[in-house]
Design a protein around this motif. Structure first.
Motif: not given
Length: 559
Positions: A360-379
């Motif tokens: 549960x804690x890792x899920x909350x940290x994931x939201x803070x860090x973003x953890x979205x690969x598709x966002x990083x695909x936009x140069x």
């Protein structure tokens, strides 16, 4: 059909695009053909350009040389800038520890090859310009050739023929450089048989170790107090107390008999062994460890991506994630380098962080860090063009050196790579995102170097074959082999006998000094691939930069 004939034969930007695409379409597939397990890859485009350039000259087809010059320079700029951005995040880290020794040895190799090239000019009928072209070819370093040609034309704009002659000499020296360095690898392999299988203690960036608290000096001290006793970085990811596992906080007190699992640099293991008292023998660095089930607790280990732009350049400690969510960030993977996630480390977009904690804690940290690969695909194209703009401007700044009548410039090869490295390394501190996905960066580099090699080869094509198949051409071949073999053997022997390098480290360092990934592929099949690649990545940026700068200095000194 007249329109089709004129499209190919009349000078225009369309004709330049057609010829350029034709060169690349021919050279790239042929470069994938393997002979004895070795291929030339993208560098075969260079020879395809030579071939078509010679054909066009023989057929009397005129071309707009200014269009090819524009494409050639822009391709080089894109290549070196993208290279700088890629290695920037790990560039200064790679210079530490073993990297200093490897880079000093590579500088020795560069100095020796330069001395042999100048010797070829002094002792034979080879002109100075041609000897520099042979050096660029023997070192398989076409950006160096671009810098040398630019330095020549800055001083003598009328010496276009000599500049093209340098490209022809480079074309002759290039295959000799590939062959010569591979010969060196074979010779060094035979000389270093005893060290090929000897696994050297190469310091990886991170290492996992288990310690038992048995040093009375730290009994009943908090993690914060113990950390203050050393200037080395360590992250305690788990602590076992009385058979129970927990995520330690700064205020967690260490007692006699506690076990801790720590992430640190391998070179620091002995220091922390002394500090904590005893290191356990369990190997926590095996790739088959299931980190979610190592102790029967609810703790798990997950890799999360930093994809929120707001976190670019933010220090890990300023997020207060450990105290807020009872988790630990233990490692940060950046540009292929594993870093210890100490509180002062600044995050960058695209970082992959290892987080230890409950689900549960890792899920909350994931939201803070973003953890979205598709966002990083936009140069981030804005940063790309800002970087190229700054690189070209800085490359054009004249630096006056006492005793030299003409100022030196970083040029279109040196300026962009310097800016790329600096932006890749320090851009996040100014909230400037330079992140591109590895595939996007590779695309930029491959596109840039392909266009550059195609145009460079096409310019060198006229008269190439008539030059090679004569007594002067044979002299060039012999000189290129001497430049590519003797200095590398000397450096390799020194590195082995006096610096303790293994064959893999030696091979990676020498291949980077000569910008020769083809010979590296051979070395990888005969040694520890990880060691060779790590040495290559450590040396290549410094080598590329110094080759480009030295080419201009040498040209200005002897012109």
């Amino acid at each position: 059909m007249d329109w089709l004939v004129s499209l190919f034969t009349e000078p225009s930007y369309l004709q330049a695009v057609i010829i350029l695409c034709l060169i690349c379409a021919i050279g790239l597939p042929l470069g994938q053909i393997k002979v004895k397990g070795v291929n030339l890859g993208v560098t075969f485009v260079f020879f395809a350009g030579i071939f078509l350039g010679d054909i066009c000259t023989r057929l009397g087809i005129e071309v707009d040389r200014s269009m090819f010059l524009l494409a050639q320079n822009f391709g080089l700029i894109v290549f070196v800038y993208a290279l700088g951005v890629q290695v920037g995040p790990s560039f200064f880290t790679s210079l530490k520890q073993e990297g200093v020794k490897l880079n000093l040895l590579s500088i020795l190799a560069m100095v020796l090859t330069t001395v042999f090239a100048i010797g070829a000019y002094a002792l034979t009928s080879i002109s100075f310009e041609d000897s520099m072209g042979l050096l660029c070819g023997a070192a398989t370093n076409t950006p160096m050739l671009g810098a040398a040609q630019q330095a020549l034309l800055d001083v003598h704009p009328e010496m276009v023929a000599e500049a093209n002659g340098m490209a022809t000499a480079c074309a002759v020296g290039y295959p000799m450089g590939v062959i010569g360095v591979m010969i060196c690898m074979i010779v060094l392999k035979l000389m270093m048989k005893s060290k090929i299988s000897n696994s050297a203690d190469v310091n990886s960036e991170t290492y996992i170790a288990e310690f038992r608290i048995s040093n009375p000096a730290i009994f009943d001290k908090s993690v914060r107090d113990v950390a203050a006793l050393t200037d080395k970085h360590i992250i305690i990811s788990r602590i076992w107390k009385n058979g129970k596992v927990a995520i330690p906080e700064s205020a967690t007190v260490l007692h006699e008999g506690d076990h801790i699992l720590a992430v640190l640099k391998k070179s620091d293991v002995q220091a922390f062994h002394v500090l904590f008292g005893k290191q356990e023998s369990t190997d926590w660095n095996r790739p088959d460890i299931d980190w979610d089930n190592i102790d029967g607790s609810d703790l798990m280990s997950k890799h999360l991506l930093v994809s929120r732009k707001e976190l670019n350049g933010v220090k890990i400690g300023s997020l207060h994630l450990r105290n807020s969510f009872a988790i630990n960030i233990t490692r940060v993977s950046r540009a292929g380098i594993e870093l210890v996630a100490h509180p002062g480390l600044r995050l960058q977009l695209g970082d992959r962080v290892t987080v230890v904690g409950e689900e549960t804690a890792i899920k909350k940290v994931s939201e803070i860090l973003g953890n979205e690969q598709k966002v990083l695909r936009n140069p981030n194209l804005v940063a790309l063009f800002i970087g190229i703009f700054l690189g070209v401007v800085i490359g054009s700044i004249p630096f006056f050196i006492p005793g030299m009548s003409v100022p030196i410039k970083l040029g279109i090869a040196g300026g962009p790579i310097v800016v790329g490295i600096l932006m890749g390394a320090f851009g996040p501190r100014f909230r400037l995102s330079t992140y591109t996905t590895p595939s996007a960066n590779m695309m930029l580099r491959q596109l840039g170097i392909t266009i550059y090699l195609a145009c460079l080869g096409f310019s060198a094509g006229p008269g190439f074959f008539s030059t090679v198949f004569c007594s002067q051409g044979l002299l060039w071949v012999a000189a290129s082999l001497v430049i590519a073999i003797i200095p590398i053997i000397i450096t390799g022997v020194i590195a082995s006998k006096f610096c303790g390098l293994t064959f893999a480290q030696n091979a990676g360092m020498l291949c980077a000094a000569m910008a020769n990934p083809i010979a590296l592929a051979y070395a990888n099949t005969n040694s520890d691939e990880d060691q060779a690649n790590e040495a290559y990545a450590t040396v290549y940026p410094v080598s590329m930069f110094l080759r480009v700068i030295s080419a201009q200095l040498i040209m200005l000194m002897f012109l």
